[in-house]
Scaffold this motif. Structure first.
Motif: not given
Length: 183
Positions: A40-50, A31-35, A146-158
């Motif tokens: 786009g974020t929507y595509q990333k979310n779908i790949y995350m689910l898969f 998921i980190t690699i995906i993000f 809360l901190y990332l505000n939609g940017e660098n979302l890869w930090l969450i799965p990482f």
């Protein structure tokens, strides 16, 4: 058989659920690699689910590799682990809401659900690391979201992957202690 002994037997035979947590680490790494991709974020979310579809096959393979018994046919608590994992699916409407209404928050919601669902495994495996790391994962991810505000979302799965490595280490140490006491 006394309940405490049953839980300790489950913990030792199942190696504290390490096969599943190692698999979760692999999935969150994927998921980190995906993000990290430029889609786009929507595509990333779908790949995350898969990518979550790989969880069970990886868990079975890794449990077999490390010789962890996850079936527990002769243990009355064996089926409870399955129910606790299925319970995570009940929270998926929250995740689906996030994907539809707030795509940037979906990864945070999924990470919080993942972390929180680990908590009851502390009781099942009679294992403190689950009790400690479940809230640590959930709260850490919330603050990151809360901190990332939609940017660098890869930090969450990482961060989830890193915290799962810590959980793996703690579970392994605890498992070794349990087999020293009850060989």
């Amino acid at each position: 058989m006394e309940l405490y002994e049953t839980r300790n037997e489950l913990s030792v035979r199942g190696k504290n659920g390490l096969g599943f947590i190692i698999s979760a680490f692999i999935i969150w790494s994927i998921i980190t690699i995906i993000f990290l991709q430029s889609t786009g974020t929507y595509q990333k979310n779908i790949y995350m689910l898969f990518s979550t579809g790989l969880m069970f096959p990886f868990s079975v393979a890794i449990s077999t590799l490390i010789k962890a018994d996850w079936k527990f046919e002769n243990n009355p608590l064996g089926g409870l682990g399955l129910y606790l994992n299925i319970a995570q699916l009940i929270y998926f409407p929250i995740l689906f809401w996030g994907i539809i209404k707030s795509p940037n928050d979906a990864i945070m919601l999924f990470a919080i659900i993942t972390g929180a669902h680990l908590f009851p495994f502390g009781w099942l495996y009679n294992s403190k690391p689950y009790f400690i790391m479940a809230p640590v994962i959930s709260v850490t991810v919330m603050f990151l979201g809360l901190y990332l505000n939609g940017e660098n979302l890869w930090l969450i799965p990482f961060s989830v992957a890193i915290l799962l490595v810590i959980l793996i280490f703690l579970l392994y140490i605890e498992y070794k202690r349990k087999i020293e006491v009850n060989p």
